[in-house]
Structure formats: C-alpha cells, structure tokens
Design a protein around this motif. Structure first.
Motif, PDB file in Angstrom:
ATOM      1  N   GLY A 120       0.815  -1.222   0.000  1.00 12.15           N
ATOM      2  CA  GLY A 120       0.000   0.000   0.000  1.00 12.15           C
ATOM      3  C   GLY A 120       0.847   1.269   0.000  1.00 12.15           C
ATOM      4  O   GLY A 120       0.414   2.314  -0.481  1.00 12.15           O
ATOM      5  N   TYR A 121       2.055   1.166   0.531  1.00 12.38           N
ATOM      6  CA  TYR A 121       2.965   2.319   0.506  1.00 12.38           C
ATOM      7  C   TYR A 121       3.708   2.424  -0.826  1.00 12.38           C
ATOM      8  O   TYR A 121       4.603   3.251  -0.982  1.00 12.38           O
ATOM      9  N   GLY A 122       3.381   1.557  -1.757  1.00 14.10           N
ATOM     10  CA  GLY A 122       3.969   1.669  -3.097  1.00 14.10           C
ATOM     11  C   GLY A 122       5.048   0.649  -3.402  1.00 14.10           C
ATOM     12  O   GLY A 122       5.581   0.614  -4.509  1.00 14.10           O
ATOM     13  N   ALA A 123       5.415  -0.210  -2.438  1.00 17.14           N
ATOM     14  CA  ALA A 123       6.454  -1.212  -2.706  1.00 17.14           C
ATOM     15  C   ALA A 123       5.907  -2.293  -3.640  1.00 17.14           C
ATOM     16  O   ALA A 123       4.736  -2.658  -3.555  1.00 17.14           O
ATOM     17  N   GLU A 124       6.773  -2.769  -4.514  1.00 13.96           N
ATOM     18  CA  GLU A 124       6.399  -3.891  -5.379  1.00 13.96           C
ATOM     19  C   GLU A 124       6.710  -5.195  -4.630  1.00 13.96           C
ATOM     20  O   GLU A 124       7.740  -5.297  -3.963  1.00 13.96           O
ATOM     21  N   ILE A 125       5.818  -6.179  -4.760  1.00 13.06           N
ATOM     22  CA  ILE A 125       6.061  -7.477  -4.115  1.00 13.06           C
ATOM     23  C   ILE A 125       6.179  -8.543  -5.207  1.00 13.06           C
ATOM     24  O   ILE A 125       5.308  -8.670  -6.057  1.00 13.06           O
ATOM     25  N   GLY A 126       7.267  -9.304  -5.170  1.00  8.47           N
ATOM     26  CA  GLY A 126       7.452 -10.404  -6.115  1.00  8.47           C
ATOM     27  C   GLY A 126       7.542 -11.727  -5.368  1.00  8.47           C
ATOM     28  O   GLY A 126       7.593 -11.755  -4.131  1.00  8.47           O
ATOM     29  N   ILE A 127       7.555 -12.816  -6.121  1.00 12.99           N
ATOM     30  CA  ILE A 127       7.544 -14.163  -5.509  1.00 12.99           C
ATOM     31  C   ILE A 127       8.973 -14.683  -5.308  1.00 12.99           C
ATOM     32  O   ILE A 127       9.816 -14.583  -6.196  1.00 12.99           O
ATOM     33  N   HIS A 128       9.210 -15.256  -4.137  1.00 14.57           N
ATOM     34  CA  HIS A 128      10.527 -15.798  -3.768  1.00 14.57           C
ATOM     35  C   HIS A 128      10.350 -17.272  -3.399  1.00 14.57           C
ATOM     36  O   HIS A 128      10.756 -17.710  -2.324  1.00 14.57           O
ATOM     37  N   GLY A 129       9.682 -18.016  -4.297  1.00 17.45           N
ATOM     38  CA  GLY A 129       9.429 -19.439  -4.057  1.00 17.45           C
ATOM     39  C   GLY A 129       8.141 -19.672  -3.286  1.00 17.45           C
ATOM     40  O   GLY A 129       7.526 -18.724  -2.796  1.00 17.45           O
ATOM     41  N   TYR A 130       7.735 -20.932  -3.220  1.00 17.05           N
ATOM     42  CA  TYR A 130       6.605 -21.280  -2.341  1.00 17.05           C
ATOM     43  C   TYR A 130       7.151 -21.350  -0.919  1.00 17.05           C
ATOM     44  O   TYR A 130       6.675 -20.684  -0.014  1.00 17.05           O
ATOM     45  N   VAL A 131       8.214 -22.143  -0.731  1.00 12.07           N
ATOM     46  CA  VAL A 131       9.005 -22.094   0.502  1.00 12.07           C
ATOM     47  C   VAL A 131      10.410 -21.641   0.089  1.00 12.07           C
ATOM     48  O   VAL A 131      10.694 -21.496  -1.100  1.00 12.07           O
ATOM     49  N   HIS A 132      11.272 -21.442   1.071  1.00 10.51           N
ATOM     50  CA  HIS A 132      12.613 -20.925   0.754  1.00 10.51           C
ATOM     51  C   HIS A 132      13.562 -22.082   0.457  1.00 10.51           C
ATOM     52  O   HIS A 132      14.379 -22.473   1.291  1.00 10.51           O
ATOM     53  N   ASN A 133      13.447 -22.631  -0.765  1.00  8.06           N
ATOM     54  CA  ASN A 133      14.319 -23.761  -1.121  1.00  8.06           C
ATOM     55  C   ASN A 133      15.053 -23.490  -2.432  1.00  8.06           C
ATOM     56  O   ASN A 133      14.719 -22.557  -3.163  1.00  8.06           O
ATOM     57  N   ASP A 134      16.048 -24.327  -2.694  1.00  7.49           N
ATOM     58  CA  ASP A 134      16.907 -24.148  -3.869  1.00  7.49           C
ATOM     59  C   ASP A 134      16.338 -24.952  -5.043  1.00  7.49           C
ATOM     60  O   ASP A 134      16.303 -26.182  -4.996  1.00  7.49           O
ATOM     61  N   PHE A 169      11.956 -18.019  10.786  1.00  7.00           N
ATOM     62  CA  PHE A 169      13.302 -18.507  10.487  1.00  7.00           C
ATOM     63  C   PHE A 169      13.412 -19.987  10.804  1.00  7.00           C
ATOM     64  O   PHE A 169      13.942 -20.771  10.020  1.00  7.00           O
ATOM     65  N   PHE A 170      12.863 -20.396  11.966  1.00  5.01           N
ATOM     66  CA  PHE A 170      12.996 -21.812  12.336  1.00  5.01           C
ATOM     67  C   PHE A 170      11.972 -22.693  11.631  1.00  5.01           C
ATOM     68  O   PHE A 170      12.237 -23.853  11.347  1.00  5.01           O
ATOM     69  N   LEU A 171      10.820 -22.098  11.281  1.00  7.45           N
ATOM     70  CA  LEU A 171       9.822 -22.872  10.523  1.00  7.45           C
ATOM     71  C   LEU A 171      10.332 -23.223   9.128  1.00  7.45           C
ATOM     72  O   LEU A 171       9.903 -24.207   8.528  1.00  7.45           O
ATOM     73  N   ARG A 172      11.253 -22.406   8.607  1.00  6.56           N
ATOM     74  CA  ARG A 172      11.821 -22.673   7.264  1.00  6.56           C
ATOM     75  C   ARG A 172      12.378 -24.083   7.178  1.00  6.56           C
ATOM     76  O   ARG A 172      12.307 -24.733   6.146  1.00  6.56           O
ATOM     77  N   ILE A 173      12.962 -24.555   8.297  1.00  5.91           N
ATOM     78  CA  ILE A 173      13.585 -25.881   8.273  1.00  5.91           C
ATOM     79  C   ILE A 173      12.529 -26.945   7.972  1.00  5.91           C
ATOM     80  O   ILE A 173      12.698 -27.755   7.058  1.00  5.91           O
ATOM     81  N   SER A 174      11.395 -26.894   8.696  1.00  2.00           N
ATOM     82  CA  SER A 174      10.367 -27.910   8.453  1.00  2.00           C
ATOM     83  C   SER A 174       9.652 -27.674   7.130  1.00  2.00           C
ATOM     84  O   SER A 174       9.256 -28.615   6.442  1.00  2.00           O
ATOM     85  N   GLU A 175       9.516 -26.406   6.723  1.00  2.00           N
ATOM     86  CA  GLU A 175       8.837 -26.111   5.449  1.00  2.00           C
ATOM     87  C   GLU A 175       9.605 -26.712   4.274  1.00  2.00           C
ATOM     88  O   GLU A 175       9.018 -27.310   3.372  1.00  2.00           O
ATOM     89  N   VAL A 176      10.909 -26.540   4.319  1.00  2.27           N
ATOM     90  CA  VAL A 176      11.722 -27.039   3.215  1.00  2.27           C
ATOM     91  C   VAL A 176      11.720 -28.571   3.209  1.00  2.27           C
ATOM     92  O   VAL A 176      11.664 -29.203   2.166  1.00  2.27           O
ATOM     93  N   LEU A 177      11.691 -29.157   4.424  1.00  2.00           N
ATOM     94  CA  LEU A 177      11.686 -30.617   4.517  1.00  2.00           C
ATOM     95  C   LEU A 177      10.366 -31.220   4.042  1.00  2.00           C
ATOM     96  O   LEU A 177      10.332 -32.256   3.406  1.00  2.00           O
ATOM     97  N   SER A 178       9.243 -30.533   4.322  1.00  2.00           N
ATOM     98  CA  SER A 178       7.929 -31.137   4.073  1.00  2.00           C
ATOM     99  C   SER A 178       7.310 -30.697   2.762  1.00  2.00           C
ATOM    100  O   SER A 178       6.193 -31.054   2.472  1.00  2.00           O
ATOM    101  N   ARG A 179       8.025 -29.947   1.935  1.00  2.00           N
ATOM    102  CA  ARG A 179       7.424 -29.446   0.704  1.00  2.00           C
ATOM    103  C   ARG A 179       7.031 -30.597  -0.211  1.00  2.00           C
ATOM    104  O   ARG A 179       7.602 -31.644  -0.185  1.00  2.00           O
TER     105      ARG A 179
END
Ligand SMILES: [Zn+2]
Length: 444
Positions: A73-87, A434-444
């Motif tokens: 709403g303040y004018g920033a553009e939002i783009g996609i950085h994956g579904y979860v944070h994985n390589d 930050f810590f949820l990333r570990i399980s998110e990447v594992l369970s994708r």
C-alpha cells in the motif's frame, strides 16, 4: 537436504553458528522489527521518487499478509521468492513447475499483484526460465553479476572461504556493458542482480557500515560508466545495519553528471518492453547527409556520436556523445551512422541489435566502407550459454566503445545514464519464520 545441512554446506559450520546468534538480534518474535525495516526502505526511497521491490516466499506472505498488504500500500512492489525458501537446483523441472504454481495460487488469493520471481539463493536453472515463461511471469531477477570491488587478500582465510562459498552459490558472471542490461529470453525478461550483496559484505566479510556504503558507491560509479542497471539486494534483516550505507549509495547515484533512474523492477520491465519496440530508419540524402528517423516513444533517449546533427537541438550526454531531442533529424557524416550487417549473418543478429538499441542495415561487403562498423558473423551468437554470453558481451563492448559516427538508443528513459533498483528478499519476518523454514523445506 535440510536447511541446517544446506546452511552448513554453503556457510560453513562457523558461519552457521554465528548466523544463529544474529537471527536472535535481527528478528523479533513479533512483526515489529521487520515492519520498521521495510518502512525504512520505503521511506528512504520516497525522497528519490522511487519504490523498492521485495520478494517473499508464498508461505511467509500468507503468514504475514496484513503486513505485506500495508507495505504494498505504501507503493512497494512485491514479487515471488518461491513457495518455501528452497533451492530450485535440487528440484526437477516438474517439481519447479508445481511449486511455482502453488506460490502463484497463494499470491492470487491475497490480491497482491506480482510480476516477477527471484529464486532463493539465486538458484535458477534453464528449466526455471522455461517454467517462469510458461506460468506467465513478466520477469525474473536471478542473473548475478560480480563486481570486483573487494580485495579478498585483506581478509582472513576463514572469511575468504565464506565469501567464495557465496560466489559459487550465486553462479555469478563478471561485470561488463552487456551483462548489466536486462534481456529477453522468449517473453520472459531477465533482470540482472549485482553482488556482493549485504549478506556477503556484512556477514561473510564482516565489513563495517561505512565501508559497505563505499563499496556500493564504487559499484554504482562503475555501473554508471557502463550505462547499466544496479539491482541491489538488501535483506530487511540488515536494513538497520545498512541504513547509512543505503543513503550513501543513493547520494552517489544523485551525484553523477547525468541522472540515474532509481526505480522498481516492475518499472524496469515495463520500460524494457517499451524500448524493445523502438526502431531506426535512415535515408541517404547526399554523399555526406543522412536523414535519420527514430520510431520510438517520447521517453526514448536518442544519442549521436561523432556526427554533426542538424534539424534538432542536442545536449551533451555521456563522454563526447550528445542527446538528440527530435526523433527526426539530419546527420552530416561521410560514413553512415549505422552498423552494416553482412548477408551471411543469421537473423538472430538483427534481433540482438534491435534489443540493444543499435541501428543497422543489411548490406554486402562491397558497401562495408560506408558504415560506422561492418558486422560479419556467419557463425551467429553461438550455441551454449557461455558462448552466447561471451559473443554478446564482446559485441556490445565493441559498439559502446566504437570511435566512429553512430546513432543509438540509450538504455534508460528520459536521458538517464544508468538505473538503480533497491530490492530485498523477505526470507523471514519473525524468529518463528526462520525456524519454521527448516520444516517447510523438509515437508514441501
Ligand atoms: Zn532468500
């Protein structure tokens, strides 16, 4: 591979332990510190009539939707950085497609508009480019350009090895005229990103705030000379640390002789699409007079070199080049200010010259002497990515430094010499993320 092993592999055990400590100092259990960081970037850029571009994994967006809607709403553009944070380099093409589609579906439900994708760890593959095209993205921002601005020998071997691990991870290419420009791969625009970023300087090399401002300013000056785009990646978690470095960089962009366009990636993408339609026409009027016509929008930057321009006012531009104000004008020159292209050169050379904004005519080698430069590339631009990159870079460098009569379209709108986009990957908003990333990447 889970995130802990991945982090240890890319950062080293020592850096990983250090990272854990910094997580607790840079993130909070609430959204407050990240909100403050995001607002700081938005507010800082407002003074430059510009907006940042943030990339965020879909699961993090879902968890912090109100915050991201507020920032958008303040004018920033939002783009996609994956579904979860994985390589994505660990995924098959099919898996990449499904995960990207899943991320899109989350974004669509939130009504936050998106046009671009940046891979976690800049981990793109040829398959990713295909997937982004198929799924209708306007651009991706993954091609890493390395600037040789840090003397590594001044750092300990431990810090050097951390820096080297990042370099390897980001599959970067050295900086030059061509690689600093966006380019189309089919319908997908590929927008380069420059490194070293905040993480490499602060966390890997442990450079201080003042020095970081100096490093980024050095990169800005180099990119200005080459007329390219500087896409900076500044993670919100380091915004407080980098605040004055960011201000130094922005001030440097304003100190240059010609304006630098501070803008979001979506505006870069819209501009490059507009510019890609521009065309040149030329008619010989006499042995040393040429009628030149530019088919373009009013935002185009028309530049002339080593010629006398008649029928239009001109203003000094970069080095000895001048900016021409009218889109139809006459040029006095013995040589045609266009590039001659041999009949043996394949069609892809035409497409490439169009995209780069250079005027050309097809002609036989008998007429070669008439032109600013005669291009004979029967072998084309090459087959492999490395070969194509090398030939394109060489060609753009040659034309940009050509000491001959020439007209061309500058890279950026309204007479600007270079562009600067401040971007940031919101990998986590809170300590919990930050810590949820570990399980998110594992369970994708
Ligand atoms: Zn990330």
């Amino acid at each position: 591979m889970n995130l802990i092993f991945f982090s240890i592999k890319t950062k080293g055990i020592h850096n990983f332990a250090r990272r854990l400590v910094t997580v607790f100092t840079r993130f909070g259990f609430t959204e407050i510190p990240t909100r403050r960081a995001l607002r700081t970037v938005v507010d800082t850029l407002q003074a430059y009539q510009a907006s940042p571009t943030f990339f965020i994994p879909a699961v993090i967006l879902e968890r912090h939707l109100a915050l991201l809607a507020e920032i958008a709403g303040y004018g920033a553009e939002i783009g996609i950085h994956g579904y979860v944070h994985n390589d994505y380099r660990t995924l098959s093409a099919r898996e990449q497609y499904l995960q990207t589609e899943k991320a899109i579906n989350v974004f669509r439900k939130t009504n936050i508009p998106f046009l671009g994708f940046r891979n976690p760890y800049l981990g793109w593959t040829e398959e990713s480019v295909e997937v982004f095209s198929q799924l209708g993205f306007t651009y991706d921002s993954n091609d890493a350009i390395l600037h040789d601005v840090v003397d590594l020998s001044e750092f300990s071997l431990l810090l050097q090895s951390g820096f080297q691990k990042s370099l390897k991870l980001f599959q970067a290419v050295p900086c030059g005229y061509y690689v600093l420009r966006p380019y189309f791969s089919g319908k997908l625009l590929r927008i380069p990103i420059s490194i070293p970023d905040d993480e490499m300087l602060f966390d890997r090399l442990r450079i201080t705030n003042v020095q970081v401002g100096g490093v980024w300013s050095g990169i800005m000056r180099c990119i200005y000379d080459l007329g390219g785009l500087y896409t900076l990646n500044l993670h919100p978690e380091r915004v407080t640390l980098c605040k004055s470095a960011l201000q130094t960089l922005l001030a440097t962009s304003r100190e240059q002789a010609l304006p630098v366009w501070v803008t979001s990636l979506k505006d870069v993408a819209a501009w490059w699409k507009e510019r890609n339609q521009f065309r040149w026409r030329i008619v010989s009027q006499s042995s040393d007079r040429w009628l030149v016509e530019a088919k373009c929008t009013s935002r185009a930057t028309l530049v002339a070199r080593n010629v006398v321009v008649e029928g239009s006012t001109t203003i000094p531009w970069f080095k000895d080049d001048v900016q021409v104000e009218a889109d139809t004008f006459t040029v006095r020159s013995i040589h045609c200010p266009f590039i001659g292209v041999s009949p043996q050169s394949p069609q892809e050379i035409d497409d490439f010259l169009y995209e780069q904004g250079y005027p050309f005519v097809r002609c036989s080698s008998d007429d070669a002497q008439r032109y600013a430069y005669y291009l004979d590339m029967p072998e084309g631009l090459g087959m492999t990515r490395e070969e194509r990159l090398a030939r394109k870079s060489k060609l753009v460098h040659l034309i940009e430094t050509l000491d001959a009569p020439l007209v061309y379209f500058g890279c950026w709108p309204d007479g600007r010499r270079a562009a600067l986009s401040i971007t940031g990957d919101i990998d986590s908003v809170t300590i919990q993320d930050f810590f949820l990333r570990i399980s998110e990447v594992l369970s994708r």
